[in-house]
Write a protein that holds these residues in place. Structure first.
Motif, PDB file in Angstrom:
ATOM      1  N   SER A 187      24.812  24.678  52.833  1.00 26.94           N
ATOM      2  CA  SER A 187      25.450  23.380  53.060  1.00 26.94           C
ATOM      3  C   SER A 187      25.192  22.898  54.480  1.00 26.94           C
ATOM      4  CB  SER A 187      26.957  23.481  52.804  1.00 26.94           C
ATOM      5  OG  SER A 187      27.613  22.266  53.122  1.00 26.94           O
ATOM      6  N   LYS A 233      23.221  19.668  56.024  1.00 29.38           N
ATOM      7  CA  LYS A 233      23.965  18.667  56.804  1.00 29.38           C
ATOM      8  C   LYS A 233      23.567  18.654  58.275  1.00 29.38           C
ATOM      9  CE  LYS A 233      28.298  18.337  54.149  1.00 29.38           C
ATOM     10  NZ  LYS A 233      29.777  18.483  54.231  1.00 29.38           N
ATOM     11  N   THR A 239      23.996  10.947  47.779  1.00 28.43           N
ATOM     12  CA  THR A 239      25.035  11.934  47.479  1.00 28.43           C
ATOM     13  C   THR A 239      26.238  11.269  46.824  1.00 28.43           C
ATOM     14  OG1 THR A 239      24.348  13.287  49.365  1.00 28.43           O
ATOM     15  CG2 THR A 239      26.553  13.681  48.474  1.00 28.43           C
TER      16      THR A 239
END
Length: 336
Positions: free
Chosen positions: A6, A10, A177
């Protein structure tokens, strides 16, 4: 998705930076992780905790599955102390608890880690009581302060921590997203200016709250630019009723700021319509910018940006918006 994957998606640069910092044993005693909701502050704090305590680190990565990593993921590790707001604030008694823990030795090893979520919600007395640790750290202790509103923290707190800015996720990636999570494209366009978090974005759409809030805010704005007294009345009769919860009030003020930033972007032609928060009103906003000079736009935008800070100073939401309305009238009244 693991915490590492993740974070790699990011904030790959920040993840790589902290891998290096920890490998070189150069971790500072206090960091301030600042960025938009969902930008990765919490994930990086958890990754750092697992990296420090994991028993099976491979190539600078915690395995995420050992007993230590599992306890950290579930908030059950005795040497990791976490504080989060109770209600709308972090109170001084919570910081007293932190200070008491600062003075204690680690339970299972020689290191302790403190994580303070939503650090901007510390009361002034709570923040001041935290300063001594930040100024005079003792032992093998690290504190991570997480915030989505750095400007609401005491300058003394900011100056005594290493500030790590979390850049917003790329607009295209965030748009995709949100849309993949079932959020309509136009709403996703507005939401990505407010949050990087799918969960928070979806919460803002419950009962069509965001579409209603943005529509009524636009009506208020149209009245403000005309110096219409109904804009002052509308604060109490409409906007206050739409934002009864503190979080809704914060988002409403973010929308106000975003609206004026749209004006600024169009006036100086620094962005495209696709990047606007209120892109559906592009034509109206463009016409308005043609009647305003640079100084008027900058002053109006600064007023909008300071509104959120006023709310944090215990000025009521209604008073903040009413005061903003009165200050904006003369700016638009003297437009060309």
């Amino acid at each position: 998705m693991t915490i590492a994957s993740s974070l790699a998606a990011k904030q790959p640069r920040l993840l790589a930076a902290f891998k290096h910092i920890i490998a070189q044993n150069h971790l500072a005693h206090a960091y301030l992780f600042a960025g938009m909701e969902g930008a990765g502050q919490s994930e990086l704090a958890t990754w750092i905790a697992q990296r420090l305590f994991c028993r099976h680190v491979v190539d600078g990565e915690p395995d995420g599955t050992c007993e230590e990593c599992t306890r950290i993921a579930t908030g059950q590790h005795p040497d990791i102390v976490m504080v989060a707001p109770t209600g709308q604030r972090i109170h001084v008694d919570q910081v007293r608890y932190l200070k008491a823990e600062f003075s204690k030795s680690a339970v299972e090893g020689n290191r302790k880690l403190f994580i303070i979520k939503d650090a901007e919600l510390m009361t002034a007395s709570a923040a001041n009581s935290l300063l001594k640790f930040i100024e005079e750290p003792s032992g093998n202790v690290t504190a991570l302060l997480l915030t989505t509103n750095k400007q609401l923290l005491l300058p003394t707190i900011i100056s005594r921590t290493q500030v790590i800015e979390f850049p917003p996720l790329p607009a295209k990636v965030l748009q995709q997203t949100f849309e993949a999570a079932g959020i309509p494209a136009k709403q996703a366009q507005m939401l990505r200016h407010l949050t990087n978090s799918v969960t928070q974005a979806q919460a803002l759409l419950v009962d069509d709250w965001l579409p209603q809030a943005s529509e009524h805010l636009w009506q208020w704005f149209q009245q403000v630019v005309k110096g219409d007294a109904r804009s002052f009345v509308g604060v109490q009769t409409t906007l206050v009723g739409l934002a009864k919860e503190h979080e809704q009030q914060l988002v409403m003020l973010d929308l106000v700021a975003a609206l004026f930033q749209d004006l600024l972007q169009l006036h100086f032609q620094v962005d495209t319509a696709a990047e606007l928060s209120f892109g559906q009103y592009q034509n109206d906003l463009t016409k308005l910018t043609e009647t305003l000079n640079d100084q008027q736009l900058v002053v109006a935008t600064e007023l909008a940006l300071t509104a959120k800070r006023q709310l944090a100073s215990n000025i009521s939401f209604q008073n903040v918006l009413e005061g903003l309305t009165l200050k904006l009238w003369p700016i638009f009244r003297h437009s060309a």
